[in-house]
Enzyme design. Structure first.
Site, short mmCIF file in Angstrom:
data_model
loop_
_atom_site.label_atom_id
_atom_site.label_comp_id
_atom_site.label_asym_id
_atom_site.label_seq_id
_atom_site.Cartn_x
_atom_site.Cartn_y
_atom_site.Cartn_z
N ASP A 155 2.70 5.53 -7.04
CA ASP A 155 3.95 5.45 -6.29
C ASP A 155 5.18 5.28 -7.18
OD1 ASP A 155 3.08 5.77 -3.70
OD2 ASP A 155 2.32 3.73 -3.63
N HIS A 189 -2.44 -2.23 -9.86
CA HIS A 189 -3.35 -1.61 -8.91
C HIS A 189 -4.62 -2.45 -8.86
CE1 HIS A 189 -5.69 1.43 -6.83
NE2 HIS A 189 -4.54 1.98 -6.51
N HIS A 218 0.87 -1.19 0.00
CA HIS A 218 0.00 0.00 0.00
C HIS A 218 0.90 1.23 0.00
CE1 HIS A 218 -3.43 2.44 0.58
NE2 HIS A 218 -3.80 2.11 1.82
N1 ACO Z 1 4.61 -7.02 -10.80
C1 ACO Z 1 4.48 -8.19 -11.43
N2 ACO Z 1 3.32 -8.87 -11.52
C2 ACO Z 1 2.25 -8.33 -10.93
C3 ACO Z 1 2.31 -7.10 -10.25
C4 ACO Z 1 3.54 -6.43 -10.21
N3 ACO Z 1 3.67 -5.25 -9.59
N4 ACO Z 1 1.09 -6.80 -9.76
C5 ACO Z 1 0.29 -7.82 -10.12
N5 ACO Z 1 0.99 -8.74 -10.82
C6 ACO Z 1 0.46 -9.94 -11.43
C7 ACO Z 1 0.20 -11.03 -10.41
O1 ACO Z 1 1.33 -11.85 -10.23
C8 ACO Z 1 -0.96 -11.77 -11.02
O2 ACO Z 1 -0.46 -12.57 -12.06
P1 ACO Z 1 -1.08 -14.06 -12.30
O3 ACO Z 1 -2.51 -13.80 -12.72
O4 ACO Z 1 -0.22 -14.64 -13.35
O5 ACO Z 1 -0.98 -14.77 -10.98
C9 ACO Z 1 -1.77 -10.64 -11.69
O6 ACO Z 1 -0.81 -9.62 -11.99
C10 ACO Z 1 -2.87 -10.08 -10.80
O7 ACO Z 1 -2.30 -9.70 -9.57
P2 ACO Z 1 -3.07 -9.64 -8.19
O8 ACO Z 1 -2.10 -9.84 -7.08
O9 ACO Z 1 -4.27 -10.53 -8.26
O10 ACO Z 1 -3.61 -8.15 -8.19
P3 ACO Z 1 -4.16 -7.38 -6.93
O11 ACO Z 1 -5.22 -6.48 -7.44
O12 ACO Z 1 -4.46 -8.29 -5.81
O13 ACO Z 1 -2.87 -6.52 -6.49
C11 ACO Z 1 -1.35 -4.79 -6.04
C12 ACO Z 1 -2.75 -5.16 -6.58
C13 ACO Z 1 -1.21 -5.26 -4.59
C14 ACO Z 1 -1.20 -3.26 -6.06
C15 ACO Z 1 -0.28 -5.46 -6.93
O14 ACO Z 1 -0.40 -5.00 -8.25
C16 ACO Z 1 1.14 -5.23 -6.41
O15 ACO Z 1 1.62 -5.99 -5.56
N6 ACO Z 1 1.85 -4.17 -6.93
C17 ACO Z 1 3.17 -3.85 -6.43
C18 ACO Z 1 3.07 -3.06 -5.15
C19 ACO Z 1 2.57 -1.65 -5.38
O16 ACO Z 1 3.04 -0.93 -6.25
N7 ACO Z 1 1.63 -1.22 -4.53
C20 ACO Z 1 1.07 0.15 -4.53
C21 ACO Z 1 -0.36 0.15 -4.91
S1 ACO Z 1 -0.91 1.78 -5.10
C22 ACO Z 1 -1.18 2.30 -3.54
O17 ACO Z 1 -1.40 1.60 -2.60
C23 ACO Z 1 -1.16 3.74 -3.34
#
Ligand code: ACO
Length: 434
Positions: free
Chosen positions: A363, A307, A268
């Protein structure tokens, strides 16, 4: 003829149900009517991580993740970022309308006159270890503030709610700046009531021996824009924490300490810190392709990408990228910007990221700006928490007066052991405790 209902047939019993649809949603408690047998609890919806469950009605922030739209109280984020100030935006978020000139003057004056904290807060801050994480200090000091304002517990009193909201918005920059000064071993700087909200914050952060700190106007405005962009984001993890904790009718300081703790996590508000660490680890544009391959292999995630809601370019990321350019004109270009630009370019063309709709989020670039302003990475989540205070409070204010709300209390699907009898200690088998 079309009706706003959902017809459901329970194939276990053959029974049929009509469930009303309002505002594109069904009420989950309607499912309780669906029972397989008398005495059955009724059907529940199972939704870990709230992927498809609205927990409230809200008029604060609108997001269309597919279209990349973000609006506070109906106003597009780009218009606010271009023309508003953080304090004006905070007023809008909290009260639903942009303030008139007179209202804005009064609001700014009131916030300015609540920026000081009790002297004991200084001792509290000083009690932390020299290398304490500023976000840990910030969270703790928020919780501590509740002890200075015991009347804040009167959450049913609208005047108390308003006063505590003003205090919180006003005092968070002071707590944040002191947490930073502590980590640097520098004396704490008191608020300067003649400066703007962001100008005063920069003064409390960076003032040394000079009688008055004059922030560079470009940097002061850049911070204003960052604060506007981070002010609210509807029902995210920390806002949900704020509402959920607030639903127990605890005071807003304690609820906000919980919200800030939620923001601290790397998925987050801690993501901007993680982005900077990632960019530093990559170090050179040449190493970007190899890093992206490791992300695709599942070794780790690309921080600042993806996201839960935006499946398009995060509209805040666009504005932040422009702000970064203005900041670098003053501070000089951050060499890690080239690594970030290359990462974005490669990721936006790559099938892995395209098919999963992974775009840079807010971010991805904000950390580079904070670094250019001279902030250590540990301060990044604190920088996020300062403006998000207005969003948390708007969500809390909406929640505590909502007649449809009660104490937040999700259901569970129990998957544990059936009833069994207590065994004597000598008769037990060892358990592998993970
Ligand atoms: N890098 C690589 N792969 C990713 C990423 C990433 N940053 N984010 C998602 N994926 C992939 C997952 O591995 C998954 O792949 P799969 O279907 O092959 O298993 C798919 O994309 C869907 O991912 P989920 O985890 O289901 O997506 P969710 O909506 O739960 O997660 C989140 C959202 C937590 C923001 C995620 O994208 C992440 O971890 N990003 C990196 C951390 C980040 O930047 N967080 C800031 C968010 S913005 C904020 O809070 C202000």
């Amino acid at each position: 003829m079309a009706t706003d209902t959902l017809s459901v047939t329970d194939n276990r019993t053959g029974a049929e149900y009509e469930i009303p649809i309002a505002d594109g949603a069904i009420h989950a408690t309607e499912l309780r009517k669906i029972k397989a047998a008398d005495g059955d609890f009724g059907l529940m919806s199972y939704d870990p991580a709230f992927l498809n469950t609205a927990s409230c009605r809200s008029a604060v922030t609108f997001i269309d993740g597919d279209a990349g739209i973000l609006r506070y109280r109906g106003y597009p984020i780009d218009q606010l970022a271009e023309r508003s100030t953080y304090l004006e935006t905070a007023f809008l978020i909290l009260f639903g309308e942009l303030p008139t000139k007179a209202e804005l003057v009064e609001w700014a004056d009131e916030i300015t006159h609540h920026t000081f904290v009790h002297q004991n807060m200084k001792q509290l801050m000083e009690a932390f270890r020299y290398d304490a994480h500023p976000m840990g200090m910030f969270i703790s000091s928020l919780a501590a503030l509740s002890t200075f304002y015991p009347e804040a517990a009167e959450v049913d009193d609208p005047e108390v709610r308003l006063l505590e909201a003003k205090r919180l918005i006003a005092k968070v920059p002071t707590l944040a700046a002191w947490a930073y000064r502590h980590s640097r071993g520098l004396p704490y700087v008191y608020p300067d009531n003649d400066l703007s909200f962001t100008g005063n914050f920069l003064s409390m952060m960076f003032r040394m021996a000079e009688p008055r700190y004059a922030a560079d106007p470009t940097l002061e405005r850049a911070l204003e824009v960052l604060f506007i962009l981070h002010a609210d984001h509807e029902q995210n993890c920390s806002a949900s924490a704020m509402r959920s904790i607030g639903s127990s009718r605890v005071d807003p300081y304690s609820a906000m300490a919980g919200a800030a703790a939620a923001l601290y996590g790397p998925l987050h508000g801690g993501a901007n810190e993680a982005v900077l660490r990632m960019l530093a680890e990559i170090g050179d544009v040449k190493r970007v392709p190899e890093y992206v391959e490791r992300v695709k292999a599942g070794d780790f995630r690309l921080m600042g990408f993806g996201h839960r809601v935006y499946k398009n370019y995060d509209p805040r990321a666009k504005i932040i990228k422009e702000t970064a350019d203005a900041v670098f004109e003053v501070t000089g270009r951050n060499p890690l910007l080239d690594v970030a630009l290359e990462l974005e370019k490669i990721a936006l063309e790559d099938e892995y990221f395209v098919s999963r709709k992974l775009y840079p989020n807010v971010d991805f670039y904000s950390g580079l700006i904070y670094e250019a302003l001279g902030l250590p990475t540990a301060m990044f989540p604190v920088m996020f928490a300062i403006p998000r205070t207005s969003g948390w409070l708007a969500q809390w204010l909406e929640g505590v007066v909502d007649p449809e709300q009660k104490i937040a209390r999700p259901r569970q699907v129990y998957v544990g052991a059936d009833e069994r009898n207590y065994t004597a200690v000598d008769d037990r088998r060892a358990v592998a405790v993970a």
